[in-house]
Design a protein around this motif. Sequence first.
Motif, PDB file in Angstrom:
ATOM      1  N   SER A  25      11.243  34.019  14.276  1.00  0.00           N
ATOM      2  CA  SER A  25      11.535  34.137  12.848  1.00  0.00           C
ATOM      3  C   SER A  25      10.768  35.291  12.213  1.00  0.00           C
ATOM      4  O   SER A  25      11.330  36.083  11.447  1.00  0.00           O
ATOM      5  CB  SER A  25      11.183  32.827  12.147  1.00  0.00           C
ATOM      6  N   THR A  26       9.478  35.406  12.535  1.00  0.00           N
ATOM      7  CA  THR A  26       8.642  36.429  11.911  1.00  0.00           C
ATOM      8  C   THR A  26       9.094  37.828  12.276  1.00  0.00           C
ATOM      9  O   THR A  26       9.225  38.705  11.409  1.00  0.00           O
ATOM     10  CB  THR A  26       7.172  36.219  12.321  1.00  0.00           C
ATOM     11  N   VAL A  27       9.350  38.056  13.562  1.00  0.00           N
ATOM     12  CA  VAL A  27       9.796  39.383  13.995  1.00  0.00           C
ATOM     13  C   VAL A  27      11.166  39.705  13.413  1.00  0.00           C
ATOM     14  O   VAL A  27      11.443  40.835  12.995  1.00  0.00           O
ATOM     15  CB  VAL A  27       9.823  39.464  15.533  1.00  0.00           C
ATOM     16  N   MET A 151       5.688  29.179   8.526  1.00  0.00           N
ATOM     17  CA  MET A 151       6.901  29.981   8.681  1.00  0.00           C
ATOM     18  C   MET A 151       7.134  30.834   7.433  1.00  0.00           C
ATOM     19  O   MET A 151       7.457  32.022   7.522  1.00  0.00           O
ATOM     20  CB  MET A 151       8.107  29.074   8.926  1.00  0.00           C
ATOM     21  N   THR A 152       6.953  30.227   6.263  1.00  0.00           N
ATOM     22  CA  THR A 152       7.162  30.953   5.023  1.00  0.00           C
ATOM     23  C   THR A 152       6.091  32.014   4.819  1.00  0.00           C
ATOM     24  O   THR A 152       6.388  33.154   4.434  1.00  0.00           O
ATOM     25  CB  THR A 152       7.157  29.984   3.826  1.00  0.00           C
ATOM     26  N   GLY A 153       4.831  31.648   5.072  1.00  0.00           N
ATOM     27  CA  GLY A 153       3.744  32.589   4.865  1.00  0.00           C
ATOM     28  C   GLY A 153       3.799  33.785   5.791  1.00  0.00           C
ATOM     29  O   GLY A 153       3.708  34.937   5.368  1.00  0.00           O
ATOM     30  N   SER A 154       3.951  33.530   7.093  1.00  0.00           N
ATOM     31  CA  SER A 154       4.006  34.635   8.042  1.00  0.00           C
ATOM     32  C   SER A 154       5.292  35.433   7.872  1.00  0.00           C
ATOM     33  O   SER A 154       5.312  36.659   8.027  1.00  0.00           O
ATOM     34  CB  SER A 154       3.906  34.110   9.476  1.00  0.00           C
ATOM     35  N   GLY A 155       6.378  34.718   7.511  1.00  0.00           N
ATOM     36  CA  GLY A 155       7.624  35.426   7.247  1.00  0.00           C
ATOM     37  C   GLY A 155       7.484  36.350   6.053  1.00  0.00           C
ATOM     38  O   GLY A 155       8.004  37.471   6.062  1.00  0.00           O
ATOM     39  N   ALA A 156       6.786  35.885   5.030  1.00  0.00           N
ATOM     40  CA  ALA A 156       6.563  36.735   3.859  1.00  0.00           C
ATOM     41  C   ALA A 156       5.673  37.920   4.202  1.00  0.00           C
ATOM     42  O   ALA A 156       5.865  39.029   3.682  1.00  0.00           O
ATOM     43  CB  ALA A 156       5.941  35.911   2.732  1.00  0.00           C
ATOM     44  N   SER A 157       4.684  37.726   5.081  1.00  0.00           N
ATOM     45  CA  SER A 157       3.852  38.847   5.530  1.00  0.00           C
ATOM     46  C   SER A 157       4.704  39.885   6.258  1.00  0.00           C
ATOM     47  O   SER A 157       4.583  41.102   6.014  1.00  0.00           O
ATOM     48  CB  SER A 157       2.747  38.350   6.469  1.00  0.00           C
ATOM     49  N   ALA A 158       5.563  39.396   7.154  1.00  0.00           N
ATOM     50  CA  ALA A 158       6.453  40.313   7.859  1.00  0.00           C
ATOM     51  C   ALA A 158       7.415  40.980   6.895  1.00  0.00           C
ATOM     52  O   ALA A 158       7.758  42.164   7.053  1.00  0.00           O
ATOM     53  CB  ALA A 158       7.228  39.537   8.935  1.00  0.00           C
ATOM     54  N   MET A 268       9.339  45.724  -3.280  1.00  0.00           N
ATOM     55  CA  MET A 268       9.848  44.626  -2.472  1.00  0.00           C
ATOM     56  C   MET A 268       8.739  44.002  -1.629  1.00  0.00           C
ATOM     57  O   MET A 268       8.691  42.786  -1.423  1.00  0.00           O
ATOM     58  CB  MET A 268      10.976  45.119  -1.571  1.00  0.00           C
ATOM     59  N   ALA A 269       7.821  44.846  -1.155  1.00  0.00           N
ATOM     60  CA  ALA A 269       6.702  44.339  -0.364  1.00  0.00           C
ATOM     61  C   ALA A 269       5.774  43.468  -1.201  1.00  0.00           C
ATOM     62  O   ALA A 269       5.163  42.521  -0.690  1.00  0.00           O
ATOM     63  CB  ALA A 269       5.922  45.501   0.246  1.00  0.00           C
ATOM     64  N   ALA A 270       5.664  43.766  -2.494  1.00  0.00           N
ATOM     65  CA  ALA A 270       4.807  42.965  -3.367  1.00  0.00           C
ATOM     66  C   ALA A 270       5.295  41.529  -3.427  1.00  0.00           C
ATOM     67  O   ALA A 270       4.504  40.577  -3.389  1.00  0.00           O
ATOM     68  CB  ALA A 270       4.779  43.577  -4.767  1.00  0.00           C
ATOM     69  N   THR A 271       6.617  41.340  -3.510  1.00  0.00           N
ATOM     70  CA  THR A 271       7.175  39.996  -3.510  1.00  0.00           C
ATOM     71  C   THR A 271       6.823  39.267  -2.223  1.00  0.00           C
ATOM     72  O   THR A 271       6.421  38.099  -2.233  1.00  0.00           O
ATOM     73  CB  THR A 271       8.705  40.060  -3.649  1.00  0.00           C
ATOM     74  N   ALA A 272       6.986  39.968  -1.116  1.00  0.00           N
ATOM     75  CA  ALA A 272       6.719  39.356   0.181  1.00  0.00           C
ATOM     76  C   ALA A 272       5.237  39.059   0.370  1.00  0.00           C
ATOM     77  O   ALA A 272       4.864  38.039   0.956  1.00  0.00           O
ATOM     78  CB  ALA A 272       7.221  40.272   1.287  1.00  0.00           C
ATOM     79  N   LEU A 273       4.368  39.944  -0.128  1.00  0.00           N
ATOM     80  CA  LEU A 273       2.927  39.713  -0.019  1.00  0.00           C
ATOM     81  C   LEU A 273       2.518  38.468  -0.793  1.00  0.00           C
ATOM     82  O   LEU A 273       1.729  37.643  -0.323  1.00  0.00           O
ATOM     83  CB  LEU A 273       2.162  40.941  -0.534  1.00  0.00           C
ATOM     84  N   GLY A 274       3.072  38.324  -1.981  1.00  0.00           N
ATOM     85  CA  GLY A 274       2.812  37.102  -2.742  1.00  0.00           C
ATOM     86  C   GLY A 274       3.317  35.878  -2.011  1.00  0.00           C
ATOM     87  O   GLY A 274       2.676  34.830  -2.005  1.00  0.00           O
ATOM     88  N   GLY A 275       4.479  36.022  -1.362  1.00  0.00           N
ATOM     89  CA  GLY A 275       5.025  34.914  -0.597  1.00  0.00           C
ATOM     90  C   GLY A 275       4.137  34.496   0.554  1.00  0.00           C
ATOM     91  O   GLY A 275       4.080  33.319   0.918  1.00  0.00           O
ATOM     92  N   THR A 276       3.441  35.455   1.153  1.00  0.00           N
ATOM     93  CA  THR A 276       2.509  35.142   2.228  1.00  0.00           C
ATOM     94  C   THR A 276       1.419  34.194   1.746  1.00  0.00           C
ATOM     95  O   THR A 276       1.152  33.154   2.354  1.00  0.00           O
ATOM     96  CB  THR A 276       1.853  36.429   2.759  1.00  0.00           C
ATOM     97  N   ILE A 277       0.808  34.546   0.632  1.00  0.00           N
ATOM     98  CA  ILE A 277      -0.286  33.733   0.097  1.00  0.00           C
ATOM     99  C   ILE A 277       0.245  32.378  -0.371  1.00  0.00           C
ATOM    100  O   ILE A 277      -0.382  31.327  -0.153  1.00  0.00           O
ATOM    101  CB  ILE A 277      -0.985  34.478  -1.049  1.00  0.00           C
ATOM    102  N   GLY A 278       1.424  32.383  -0.980  1.00  0.00           N
ATOM    103  CA  GLY A 278       2.009  31.126  -1.421  1.00  0.00           C
ATOM    104  C   GLY A 278       2.296  30.182  -0.272  1.00  0.00           C
ATOM    105  O   GLY A 278       2.008  28.984  -0.343  1.00  0.00           O
ATOM    106  N   GLY A 279       2.845  30.719   0.822  1.00  0.00           N
ATOM    107  CA  GLY A 279       3.151  29.887   1.971  1.00  0.00           C
ATOM    108  C   GLY A 279       1.917  29.313   2.635  1.00  0.00           C
ATOM    109  O   GLY A 279       1.937  28.199   3.162  1.00  0.00           O
ATOM    110  N   LEU A 280       0.824  30.064   2.608  1.00  0.00           N
ATOM    111  CA  LEU A 280      -0.403  29.612   3.264  1.00  0.00           C
ATOM    112  C   LEU A 280      -1.236  28.673   2.395  1.00  0.00           C
ATOM    113  O   LEU A 280      -2.112  27.979   2.908  1.00  0.00           O
ATOM    114  CB  LEU A 280      -1.245  30.831   3.665  1.00  0.00           C
ATOM    115  N   THR A 281      -0.987  28.648   1.087  1.00  0.00           N
ATOM    116  CA  THR A 281      -1.785  27.814   0.186  1.00  0.00           C
ATOM    117  C   THR A 281      -1.034  26.596  -0.339  1.00  0.00           C
ATOM    118  O   THR A 281      -1.627  25.728  -0.976  1.00  0.00           O
ATOM    119  CB  THR A 281      -2.285  28.630  -1.022  1.00  0.00           C
ATOM    120  N   VAL A 282       0.282  26.521  -0.060  1.00  0.00           N
ATOM    121  CA  VAL A 282       1.072  25.449  -0.654  1.00  0.00           C
ATOM    122  C   VAL A 282       0.638  24.072  -0.157  1.00  0.00           C
ATOM    123  O   VAL A 282       0.696  23.092  -0.909  1.00  0.00           O
ATOM    124  CB  VAL A 282       2.573  25.691  -0.386  1.00  0.00           C
ATOM    125  N   LYS A 283       0.179  23.962   1.085  1.00  0.00           N
ATOM    126  CA  LYS A 283      -0.249  22.658   1.591  1.00  0.00           C
ATOM    127  C   LYS A 283      -1.427  22.138   0.788  1.00  0.00           C
ATOM    128  O   LYS A 283      -1.457  20.963   0.388  1.00  0.00           O
ATOM    129  CB  LYS A 283      -0.618  22.763   3.070  1.00  0.00           C
TER     130      LYS A 283
END
Length: 458
Positions: A25-27, A151-158, A268-283
């Motif tokens: 998924s990430t790649v 999946m969401t966090g690493s996907g957002a990083s990618a 566009m990368a800014a959105t994805a970078l925010g998504g990385t942090i969101g995915g890793l902190t949502v738990k």
Amino acid sequence: MVRNPAPKKHLVLRNANFRALWLSSTVGILGGSVTAVALPIIAAVELGASDFAVAALSGMVFLPWLLFGLPVGVVVDRHRRRPVILISLVVRVLLLATLPVAYWLGVLTTVQLFVVSFLTGLAAVYFTLAEAALIPRAVEREELIEGNGLMTGSGASADALGRGLGGWLTSAVGASNSLLVQVAASAASFAAILRLKVEEQVPAAPGKRHIWREMGSGLRYTLSTTPLRVLLLVAALWNLGGNIVVSLLVLLVVRTLGQNGTWLGFLMAATALGGTIGGLTVKWLSGRFGSGVVWRFSMFPAAAGYASLLLMTPGWGMLPGFFGLFLTGLAISMNIVVSTSFRQRVCPPDMMGRLGSATRMVSWGMLAIASLTAGVLASTIGVRGGIATGIVIAVLAPVIASFGPLKGVRHLEGLEPGPAEDTPEDTRGPGTAAHVPAAPPQEETAGRPKDAEALLEK
């Protein structure tokens, strides 16, 4: 002497099957993000397409969800999911490779961009539904939020890396040549899925099962309870309004503000970078405040982030949009994780493909409609007016979430149906046992409102 228990290994390290899905998924997202930047640049700069065509192009990849989401969901439920993923990846590689080849030969057209975008989107329908159906089999139920968050966090990083890379590549080597990145990424995803060893039951022979009946059962299940209906309505409204904004972003940056593809990639990368942090902190946030609270209120800051785009000016004046889109990505990734995890918890295993297809047919189908709407708005009231319209529509989503039927729910997990609920007979194939969800943990049910049972009534 009492020894402290050994720390639990990270999910990616302790679970080889999840690791294979996570890598694939990430790649794949990395390559897809490069393409998401490159395609509108090809249309707007290399081919000189109209404003309508540039805005509508981004919707072609989502149009198959609207047209074919339900039947593909049935197909996914009737077959092993791993082969479906592998075939879809091969098709994606072959289709995408035609674009740079056509560019090298000097025969690339806007029509080919639309056709390839649509067909690769159709391949993505198979891939996405099969992948989503395998995640609950690769992890334990208690690991779903952790797994989806990763999946969401690493996907957002990618996604962030891919969009930044895509913006640079469109200027360095040309937008069409940059598509080779996704060709290579799809091949890497194929290699990762080959290592997947999830045990899948052989689906029962279709027999007298009719595809239309199964499509209907998937749609009925998606609309069978108040929580599922509200989650679907909120997602559809958000995607409609939000993707109007996203579809007009390339026109705002490249034509209205006169910036190059590099700035578009950064935004566009800014959105994805925010998504990385969101995915890793949502738990952690879901545990602290409740998944229902996170789901309801995350979309307000996301809408404010979209509104920041209207403040952008050339040069350093692009920064408000950068920070605003970072906030949008952060908030929306949290919203996606908690809503997706809830659906995975309540859905019978043999319904995963149909639930996913019915849900995405509506919510992701809105992305295609939004792109076409954005093209019309750009041609009639202008790019900025179209973005403002999209923001107004998107704000309706958190308003309904905050004041609708689920306004008092702190934990979405507390709405999980009991053994006899929400599994109508016609949603199960012949010989399939009824789905009996496990009882939610005590600490999760503590925030369940007294009238939670009423919310589950059909």
